[in-house]
Write a protein that holds these residues in place. Structure first.
Motif, mmCIF file in Angstrom:
data_model
loop_
_atom_site.group_PDB
_atom_site.id
_atom_site.type_symbol
_atom_site.label_atom_id
_atom_site.label_comp_id
_atom_site.label_asym_id
_atom_site.label_seq_id
_atom_site.Cartn_x
_atom_site.Cartn_y
_atom_site.Cartn_z
ATOM 1 N N MET A 1 0.801 -1.250 -0.066
ATOM 2 C CA MET A 1 0.068 0.125 -0.001
ATOM 3 C C MET A 1 0.745 1.072 0.066
ATOM 4 S SD MET A 1 -3.197 1.013 2.607
ATOM 5 C CE MET A 1 -2.282 1.459 3.983
ATOM 6 N N ASP A 2 0.686 1.975 -0.750
ATOM 7 C CA ASP A 2 1.221 3.404 -1.029
ATOM 8 C C ASP A 2 1.346 3.988 0.733
ATOM 9 O OD1 ASP A 2 1.923 6.301 -1.103
ATOM 10 O OD2 ASP A 2 1.087 6.270 -3.123
ATOM 11 N N PRO A 3 2.482 4.653 0.905
ATOM 12 C CA PRO A 3 2.563 4.968 2.461
ATOM 13 C C PRO A 3 1.845 6.358 2.595
ATOM 14 C CG PRO A 3 4.623 5.485 1.243
ATOM 15 C CD PRO A 3 3.931 4.138 0.445
ATOM 16 N N GLN A 4 1.472 7.145 1.353
ATOM 17 C CA GLN A 4 0.699 8.377 1.578
ATOM 18 C C GLN A 4 -0.776 8.052 1.900
ATOM 19 O OE1 GLN A 4 1.451 10.735 -1.810
ATOM 20 N NE2 GLN A 4 3.383 11.513 -0.791
ATOM 21 N N VAL A 5 -1.082 6.759 1.543
ATOM 22 C CA VAL A 5 -2.797 6.309 1.626
ATOM 23 C C VAL A 5 -3.155 5.750 3.245
ATOM 24 C CG1 VAL A 5 -4.386 4.778 0.944
ATOM 25 C CG2 VAL A 5 -2.785 5.516 -0.713
ATOM 26 N N LEU A 6 -4.023 6.766 3.603
ATOM 27 C CA LEU A 6 -4.266 6.442 4.898
ATOM 28 C C LEU A 6 -5.446 5.620 5.051
ATOM 29 C CD1 LEU A 6 -3.676 7.110 8.046
ATOM 30 C CD2 LEU A 6 -5.094 9.072 7.772
ATOM 31 N N ILE A 7 -6.254 5.806 4.188
ATOM 32 C CA ILE A 7 -7.572 4.775 4.084
ATOM 33 C C ILE A 7 -7.452 4.260 2.834
ATOM 34 C CG2 ILE A 7 -9.993 4.703 4.357
ATOM 35 C CD1 ILE A 7 -9.736 7.126 5.975
ATOM 36 N N SER A 8 -7.690 3.032 3.000
ATOM 37 C CA SER A 8 -7.927 2.095 1.624
ATOM 38 C C SER A 8 -8.828 1.253 1.533
ATOM 39 C CB SER A 8 -6.581 1.023 1.389
ATOM 40 O OG SER A 8 -6.685 0.408 0.056
ATOM 41 N N ILE A 9 -10.005 1.359 0.609
ATOM 42 C CA ILE A 9 -11.172 0.744 0.513
ATOM 43 C C ILE A 9 -11.429 -0.101 -0.725
ATOM 44 C CG2 ILE A 9 -13.906 0.938 0.316
ATOM 45 C CD1 ILE A 9 -13.478 3.900 1.777
ATOM 46 N N SER A 10 -11.199 -1.389 -0.465
ATOM 47 C CA SER A 10 -11.077 -2.305 -1.568
ATOM 48 C C SER A 10 -12.572 -2.942 -2.006
ATOM 49 C CB SER A 10 -10.076 -2.957 -1.545
ATOM 50 O OG SER A 10 -9.816 -4.008 -2.722
ATOM 51 N N GLN A 11 -12.852 -3.073 -3.021
ATOM 52 C CA GLN A 11 -14.135 -4.015 -3.390
ATOM 53 C C GLN A 11 -15.261 -4.020 -2.391
ATOM 54 O OE1 GLN A 11 -14.315 -6.026 -6.670
ATOM 55 N NE2 GLN A 11 -13.040 -4.178 -6.937
ATOM 56 N N LEU A 12 -15.769 -2.916 -1.913
ATOM 57 C CA LEU A 12 -16.551 -2.913 -0.663
ATOM 58 C C LEU A 12 -18.050 -2.943 -1.191
ATOM 59 C CD1 LEU A 12 -16.415 -2.538 2.397
ATOM 60 C CD2 LEU A 12 -17.031 -0.072 1.892
ATOM 61 N N SER A 13 -18.530 -3.888 -0.781
ATOM 62 C CA SER A 13 -20.121 -4.057 -0.953
ATOM 63 C C SER A 13 -20.937 -4.068 0.287
ATOM 64 C CB SER A 13 -20.420 -5.162 -2.081
ATOM 65 O OG SER A 13 -19.703 -5.123 -3.170
ATOM 66 N N HIS A 14 -22.030 -3.566 0.328
ATOM 67 C CA HIS A 14 -22.847 -4.125 1.417
ATOM 68 C C HIS A 14 -24.280 -4.219 1.004
ATOM 69 C CE1 HIS A 14 -24.197 -4.656 5.426
ATOM 70 N NE2 HIS A 14 -25.219 -3.557 5.290
ATOM 71 N N VAL A 15 -25.031 -5.080 1.148
ATOM 72 C CA VAL A 15 -26.691 -5.336 1.176
ATOM 73 C C VAL A 15 -27.372 -5.427 2.254
ATOM 74 C CG1 VAL A 15 -28.234 -6.841 0.034
ATOM 75 C CG2 VAL A 15 -26.223 -6.532 -1.153
ATOM 76 N N TYR A 16 -28.247 -4.484 2.392
ATOM 77 C CA TYR A 16 -29.220 -4.528 3.701
ATOM 78 C C TYR A 16 -30.294 -5.790 3.326
ATOM 79 C CZ TYR A 16 -27.295 -0.153 5.319
ATOM 80 O OH TYR A 16 -26.245 0.729 5.791
ATOM 81 N N ALA A 17 -30.260 -6.576 4.335
ATOM 82 C CA ALA A 17 -31.360 -7.509 4.287
ATOM 83 C C ALA A 17 -32.824 -7.055 4.335
ATOM 84 C CB ALA A 17 -31.124 -8.614 5.556
ATOM 85 N N ASP A 18 -33.801 -7.961 3.684
ATOM 86 C CA ASP A 18 -35.014 -7.524 3.628
ATOM 87 C C ASP A 18 -35.737 -8.695 3.401
ATOM 88 O OD1 ASP A 18 -37.620 -6.529 3.155
ATOM 89 O OD2 ASP A 18 -37.172 -5.167 1.537
ATOM 90 N N ARG A 19 -36.423 -9.029 4.815
ATOM 91 C CA ARG A 19 -36.971 -9.988 4.983
ATOM 92 C C ARG A 19 -38.430 -10.410 3.977
ATOM 93 N NH1 ARG A 19 -36.721 -10.495 11.536
ATOM 94 N NH2 ARG A 19 -34.401 -10.684 11.963
ATOM 95 N N SER A 20 -38.849 -9.424 3.614
ATOM 96 C CA SER A 20 -40.073 -9.365 2.845
ATOM 97 C C SER A 20 -39.721 -9.835 1.447
ATOM 98 C CB SER A 20 -40.638 -8.108 2.978
ATOM 99 O OG SER A 20 -40.104 -7.014 2.384
ATOM 100 N N LYS A 21 -38.591 -9.690 1.095
ATOM 101 C CA LYS A 21 -38.069 -9.885 -0.302
ATOM 102 C C LYS A 21 -36.888 -11.046 -0.259
ATOM 103 C CE LYS A 21 -39.215 -5.342 -1.976
ATOM 104 N NZ LYS A 21 -38.748 -4.123 -2.397
ATOM 105 N N LYS A 22 -36.722 -11.860 -1.217
ATOM 106 C CA LYS A 22 -36.060 -12.767 -1.676
ATOM 107 C C LYS A 22 -34.406 -11.709 -1.604
ATOM 108 C CE LYS A 22 -38.273 -16.371 -3.779
ATOM 109 N NZ LYS A 22 -38.421 -17.260 -4.973
ATOM 110 N N ALA A 23 -34.458 -10.689 -2.448
ATOM 111 C CA ALA A 23 -33.290 -10.119 -2.668
ATOM 112 C C ALA A 23 -33.066 -8.767 -1.522
ATOM 113 C CB ALA A 23 -32.852 -9.587 -3.867
#
Length: 317
Positions: free
Chosen positions: A1-23
């Motif tokens: 990681m580049d020493p100047q990079v303080l925060i590195s976010i990689s391939q970040l995904s998030h799905v909120y669960a919905d019990r009323s739907k399959k997806a």
């Protein structure tokens, strides 16, 4: 990681669960973003774009569905407490006790951070002097204006001397003067404390003051770069033509003058890299044009370029 990079976010995904739907509801999709030490990074996007979810992950309040985040070389999933120690956070919703004085709010926060009483006193005085509230330390927070309360929250976030200041829509509800004062304080503290600042906002003028802006829409990172660079990539100016049939006008401009434009609502927005004669445009297409304007590109124009809609329309939706 580049020493100047303080925060590195990689391939970040998030799905909120919905019990009323399959997806479930997808809030983030494969976001990649590096934030360098000492810079101000603005996360710009309408409501529901993924900004708040990204900040919740960054501040360890939410475990993402997939991807990785490193803060100061620490992998968030392995040692969240070490990540939290590097962060100072000003939340979108107020986090002060209005019945307590300014000084009492800071003392309570300092003790919760594990700071000694003497260290809390010294640090509180230092920060309150910078934000112009030392003389009001014995006033109840509920008696302060909205802008002053936000400055108290800013001082509170910086008590433990974090490396990173996280601001989640920090000027919501403030009038223009209070907003300006708040950002002047942030800039002064950033220089004094050698901070890296990450701010989420839907306000164009706030994003334009950042070193870089990351534009999010429907959970995806569309583009990231210095605001002026992103704007210049569109052209020197944007010609906006309002027409009853913008699509027909678009085709005519392309055919007759070799100008490419984008139709947004009833407007045809044409990026210009060279001078053109507005008189000639009127002579050829005046019967199709209701009004026109010419202006330098803005971040809203960048948003329009990638999404086909104005940022304000996304907020309304």
């Amino acid at each position: 990681m580049d020493p100047q990079v303080l925060i590195s976010i990689s391939q970040l995904s998030h799905v909120y669960a919905d019990r009323s739907k399959k997806a479930g509801r997808r809030a983030l999709h494969e976001v990649n973003l590096d934030i360098c030490s000492g810079e101000t990074m603005a996360l710009l996007g309408p409501n529901g774009s993924g900004k708040s979810t990204l900040l919740r992950v960054l501040t360890t309040a939410l475990v993402p569905t997939s991807g990785a985040v490193r803060v100061g070389g620490v992998l968030l999933g392995e040692d969240p407490s070490a990540v939290r120690r590097q962060l100072g956070i000003v939340f979108q919703n107020p986090a002060l006790d209005g019945k307590m004085t300014v000084g009492e709010n800071l003392r309570m926060a300092g003790l919760l951070y594990g700071m000694g009483r003497r260290a809390v006193r010294q640090r509180s005085q230092q920060l309150l002097e910078v934000v112009g509230l030392w003389e009001r330390r014995n006033e109840r927070v509920e008696k302060l204006s909205g802008g002053m309360r936000r400055r108290v929250e800013l001082a509170k976030a910086l008590l433990p001397t974090p490396a990173i200041l996280v601001l989640d829509e920090p000027t919501t509800g403030l009038d223009p003067v209070a907003r300006q004062d708040f950002w002047l304080q942030v800039e002064e503290l950033k220089a004094d404390e050698q901070l890296t600042v990450v701010v989420s906002t839907h306000l164009l003028d706030e994003a334009e003051c950042a070193d870089r802006v990351a534009i999010l829409h429907q959970g995806q990172l569309l583009v990231c770069g210095p605001p002026r660079v992103l704007q210049r990539q569109l052209g020197r100016e944007i010609l906006t033509l309002r027409s009853d049939d913008a699509a027909a006008l678009q085709a005519a401009l392309r055919s007759d003058m070799n100008l490419e434009g984008l139709v947004v609502d009833q407007d045809l927005r044409v990026p210009l890299n060279s001078d053109i004669s507005l008189d000639e445009v009127f002579q050829r297409f005046g019967s199709q044009i209701r009004s026109l304007s010419l202006a330098p590109p803005s971040l809203d124009d960048v948003f329009v370029r990638y999404t086909g809609q104005h940022l304000e329309e996304g907020n309304a939706a």
